[in-house]
Design a protein around this motif. Structure first.
Motif, PDB file in Angstrom:
ATOM      1  N   CYS A 115       0.830  -1.203   0.000  1.00  0.00           N
ATOM      2  CA  CYS A 115       0.000   0.000   0.000  1.00  0.00           C
ATOM      3  C   CYS A 115       0.867   1.256   0.000  1.00  0.00           C
ATOM      4  N   ALA A 116       0.284   2.333  -0.499  1.00  0.00           N
ATOM      5  CA  ALA A 116       0.983   3.614  -0.555  1.00  0.00           C
ATOM      6  C   ALA A 116       0.207   4.658   0.246  1.00  0.00           C
ATOM      7  N   VAL A 117       0.922   5.686   0.656  1.00  0.00           N
ATOM      8  CA  VAL A 117       0.276   6.833   1.299  1.00  0.00           C
ATOM      9  C   VAL A 117      -0.704   7.448   0.308  1.00  0.00           C
ATOM     10  N   LEU A 118      -1.846   7.908   0.795  1.00  0.00           N
ATOM     11  CA  LEU A 118      -2.849   8.485  -0.099  1.00  0.00           C
ATOM     12  C   LEU A 118      -2.294   9.692  -0.848  1.00  0.00           C
ATOM     13  N   GLY A 119      -2.623   9.744  -2.135  1.00  0.00           N
ATOM     14  CA  GLY A 119      -2.271  10.902  -2.943  1.00  0.00           C
ATOM     15  C   GLY A 119      -3.478  11.798  -3.144  1.00  0.00           C
ATOM     16  N   ALA A 120      -3.254  13.011  -3.578  1.00  0.00           N
ATOM     17  CA  ALA A 120      -4.343  13.982  -3.704  1.00  0.00           C
ATOM     18  C   ALA A 120      -5.380  13.585  -4.742  1.00  0.00           C
ATOM     19  N   ARG A 126     -10.343  10.119  -3.999  1.00  0.00           N
ATOM     20  CA  ARG A 126     -11.536  10.563  -4.721  1.00  0.00           C
ATOM     21  C   ARG A 126     -12.791   9.933  -4.122  1.00  0.00           C
ATOM     22  N   TYR A 127     -12.699   8.673  -3.710  1.00  0.00           N
ATOM     23  CA  TYR A 127     -13.847   8.001  -3.085  1.00  0.00           C
ATOM     24  C   TYR A 127     -14.286   8.750  -1.820  1.00  0.00           C
ATOM     25  N   LEU A 128     -13.343   9.103  -0.962  1.00  0.00           N
ATOM     26  CA  LEU A 128     -13.689   9.809   0.265  1.00  0.00           C
ATOM     27  C   LEU A 128     -14.251  11.195  -0.033  1.00  0.00           C
ATOM     28  N   GLN A 129     -13.727  11.840  -1.040  1.00  0.00           N
ATOM     29  CA  GLN A 129     -14.263  13.147  -1.425  1.00  0.00           C
ATOM     30  C   GLN A 129     -15.696  13.014  -1.933  1.00  0.00           C
ATOM     31  N   HIS A 130     -15.975  11.953  -2.706  1.00  0.00           N
ATOM     32  CA  HIS A 130     -17.343  11.709  -3.176  1.00  0.00           C
ATOM     33  C   HIS A 130     -18.281  11.485  -1.992  1.00  0.00           C
ATOM     34  N   ARG A 131     -17.850  10.643  -1.045  1.00  0.00           N
ATOM     35  CA  ARG A 131     -18.706  10.286   0.083  1.00  0.00           C
ATOM     36  C   ARG A 131     -18.948  11.454   1.021  1.00  0.00           C
ATOM     37  N   LEU A 132     -17.920  12.249   1.250  1.00  0.00           N
ATOM     38  CA  LEU A 132     -18.023  13.330   2.229  1.00  0.00           C
ATOM     39  C   LEU A 132     -18.399  14.669   1.605  1.00  0.00           C
ATOM     40  N   LYS A 133     -18.418  14.712   0.279  1.00  0.00           N
ATOM     41  CA  LYS A 133     -18.707  15.972  -0.424  1.00  0.00           C
ATOM     42  C   LYS A 133     -17.822  17.098   0.112  1.00  0.00           C
ATOM     43  N   ALA A 134     -16.539  16.758   0.293  1.00  0.00           N
ATOM     44  CA  ALA A 134     -15.592  17.733   0.838  1.00  0.00           C
ATOM     45  C   ALA A 134     -14.193  17.392   0.356  1.00  0.00           C
ATOM     46  N   LEU A 139      -5.549  13.701   4.663  1.00  0.00           N
ATOM     47  CA  LEU A 139      -6.332  12.634   5.275  1.00  0.00           C
ATOM     48  C   LEU A 139      -5.497  11.929   6.341  1.00  0.00           C
ATOM     49  N   PRO A 140      -6.128  11.229   7.263  1.00  0.00           N
ATOM     50  CA  PRO A 140      -5.373  10.543   8.316  1.00  0.00           C
ATOM     51  C   PRO A 140      -4.291   9.636   7.749  1.00  0.00           C
ATOM     52  N   ALA A 141      -3.147   9.617   8.402  1.00  0.00           N
ATOM     53  CA  ALA A 141      -1.993   8.878   7.904  1.00  0.00           C
ATOM     54  C   ALA A 141      -2.216   7.368   7.903  1.00  0.00           C
ATOM     55  N   CYS A 142      -3.167   6.876   8.700  1.00  0.00           N
ATOM     56  CA  CYS A 142      -3.385   5.432   8.755  1.00  0.00           C
ATOM     57  C   CYS A 142      -4.152   4.912   7.554  1.00  0.00           C
ATOM     58  N   LEU A 143      -4.722   5.794   6.741  1.00  0.00           N
ATOM     59  CA  LEU A 143      -5.438   5.369   5.539  1.00  0.00           C
ATOM     60  C   LEU A 143      -4.445   5.226   4.392  1.00  0.00           C
ATOM     61  N   ARG A 144      -4.518   4.117   3.668  1.00  0.00           N
ATOM     62  CA  ARG A 144      -3.588   3.851   2.582  1.00  0.00           C
ATOM     63  C   ARG A 144      -4.338   3.445   1.315  1.00  0.00           C
ATOM     64  N   PHE A 145      -3.584   3.390   0.215  1.00  0.00           N
ATOM     65  CA  PHE A 145      -4.157   3.061  -1.100  1.00  0.00           C
ATOM     66  C   PHE A 145      -3.428   1.867  -1.686  1.00  0.00           C
ATOM     67  N   HIS A 146      -4.207   0.898  -2.162  1.00  0.00           N
ATOM     68  CA  HIS A 146      -3.649  -0.246  -2.896  1.00  0.00           C
ATOM     69  C   HIS A 146      -4.159  -0.151  -4.331  1.00  0.00           C
ATOM     70  N   SER A 147      -3.258  -0.196  -5.285  1.00  0.00           N
ATOM     71  CA  SER A 147      -3.649   0.045  -6.685  1.00  0.00           C
ATOM     72  C   SER A 147      -4.349  -1.139  -7.334  1.00  0.00           C
ATOM     73  N   ALA A 148      -4.103  -2.367  -6.874  1.00  0.00           N
ATOM     74  CA  ALA A 148      -4.704  -3.544  -7.526  1.00  0.00           C
ATOM     75  C   ALA A 148      -4.798  -4.684  -6.515  1.00  0.00           C
ATOM     76  N   LEU A 149      -5.771  -4.613  -5.637  1.00  0.00           N
ATOM     77  CA  LEU A 149      -5.921  -5.609  -4.577  1.00  0.00           C
ATOM     78  C   LEU A 149      -6.828  -6.748  -5.052  1.00  0.00           C
ATOM     79  N   PRO A 150      -6.392  -7.993  -4.937  1.00  0.00           N
ATOM     80  CA  PRO A 150      -7.238  -9.121  -5.368  1.00  0.00           C
ATOM     81  C   PRO A 150      -8.546  -9.157  -4.589  1.00  0.00           C
TER      82      PRO A 150
END
Length: 334
Positions: A115-120, A126-134, A139-150
């Motif tokens: 996983c990688a640190v979230l990018g802008a 983008r998912y969190l921005q859609h959900r929160l309309k903000a 974002l919190p450092a504990c949230l991460r991004f995986h580009s291709a998770l099975p």
């Protein structure tokens, strides 16, 4: 055998709400206690002589002993033999579980390393921005991004998807599981049977949480889902964690420096019960606890924030106005 087996299965079903389809005497059987095929939180062992057995659920942290005859009618020798078998079964079960936890910890560590640190502008952000309309950033450092998770479903890999990944952490800091939200490339929910899934666990989940924000001035907010917790923090300014589920809310363990809890409860029956259990636990520890619930029955705090419900947000602001001042005057801890 059929009578003993049916009575044993009935005892399991009565306590856990689920029971295995088949049982082989003398062997530990794992089974689902939440109706999901991949779940193996339930366990049972019917003794080879069919006169007793043990069973329980790792997720709920409960276990029980069943006997074919009333223990009050047992001789001292029979009771001693039963106790010996229960202890032996417990040792076998705990050894088997430690192996499973260790294997899960290795798998989870491998996923986390990918996983990688979230990018802008990545799909998770983008998912969190859609959900929160903000445009919530950083974002919190504990949230991460995986580009291709099975994505696995009923033993088959349905594909690989972008995913928001967050660690479920024990009160002492160990990563017990990873929460995964499967997404599309444009940051929407992926077209999969269950968008949100938890990995196999590396230990008991009681007390764990996704630590989005650490407490401030002795005040900690608690919500169930990640998005709900982020919305609660935006709406109230209270540093909030995600307890992952209603069960997690009930068992959540706050840090020793917390003097006040603000629970952003889900409106459903399960969410309300969980919030009240946590409030009762806090009261017994002399920690002030306020439970806030959206006035619209079908809405959670993420919905309230996304809709910018003015009156609702004003009510939240008013209810936590004094959150930081009295916190230093109230004792208690987990």
């Amino acid at each position: 055998m059929c009578d003993f087996l049916s009575h044993f299965l009935s005892a399991i079903l009565a306590l856990l709400g689920h029971a295995p389809e088949t049982i082989q005497p003398g062997r530990i059987v794992r089974f689902s206690t939440n109706g999901r095929r991949g779940d193996k939180a339930g366990w049972c062992l019917l003794f080879e002589d069919l006169r007793g057995g043990v069973f329980g659920c790792y997720r709920q942290g409960i276990s029980s002993v069943w006997t074919a005859i009333d223990r009050k009618r047992m001789t001292p020798a029979e009771r001693a033999e039963l106790q010996h078998r229960v202890q032996a079964a417990r040792a076998e079960r705990e050894a088997e579980q430690r192996q499973r936890w260790a294997a899960n910890a290795q798998r989870n560590a491998a996923i986390w390393a990918q996983c990688a640190v979230l990018g802008a502008d990545d799909p998770a952000t983008r998912y969190l921005q859609h959900r929160l309309k903000a445009d919530l950033w950083p974002l919190p450092a504990c949230l991460r991004f995986h580009s291709a998770l099975p994505y696995w479903h009923e033993g088959q890999e349905l594909g690989r998807f972008p995913a928001l990944v967050a660690p479920l952490v024990s009160p002492t800091g160990e990563v017990l599981a990873l929460h995964r939200t499967y997404l599309s490339a444009d940051g929407r929910k992926a077209n999969v049977p269950a968008v949100k899934k938890l990995t196999g666990t590396a230990g008991p989940l009681a007390g764990a949480a996704i630590r989005l924000y650490e407490p401030e001035a002795g005040v900690q907010g608690v919500a169930e889902g990640i998005e709900t917790a982020l919305a609660a923090q935006l709406a109230s300014g209270v540093a909030t964690v995600s307890a992952y589920s209603a069960l997690g809310m009930k068992s959540y363990v706050w840090s020793p420096d917390v003097r006040r809890l603000v629970v952003f409860a889900d409106p459903g029956e399960a969410g309300q019960r969980a919030a009240q259990v946590l409030k009762a636990r806090a009261a017994s520890a002399l920690v002030r606890c306020d439970v806030l619930t959206p006035s619209t029955a079908s809405a959670d705090w993420c919905d309230v924030w996304a809709a910018r419900g003015g009156a609702e947000l004003d009510r939240v602001a008013e209810s936590i106005t004094d959150a930081f001042e009295p916190a230093h005057q109230e004792g208690g801890g987990a």
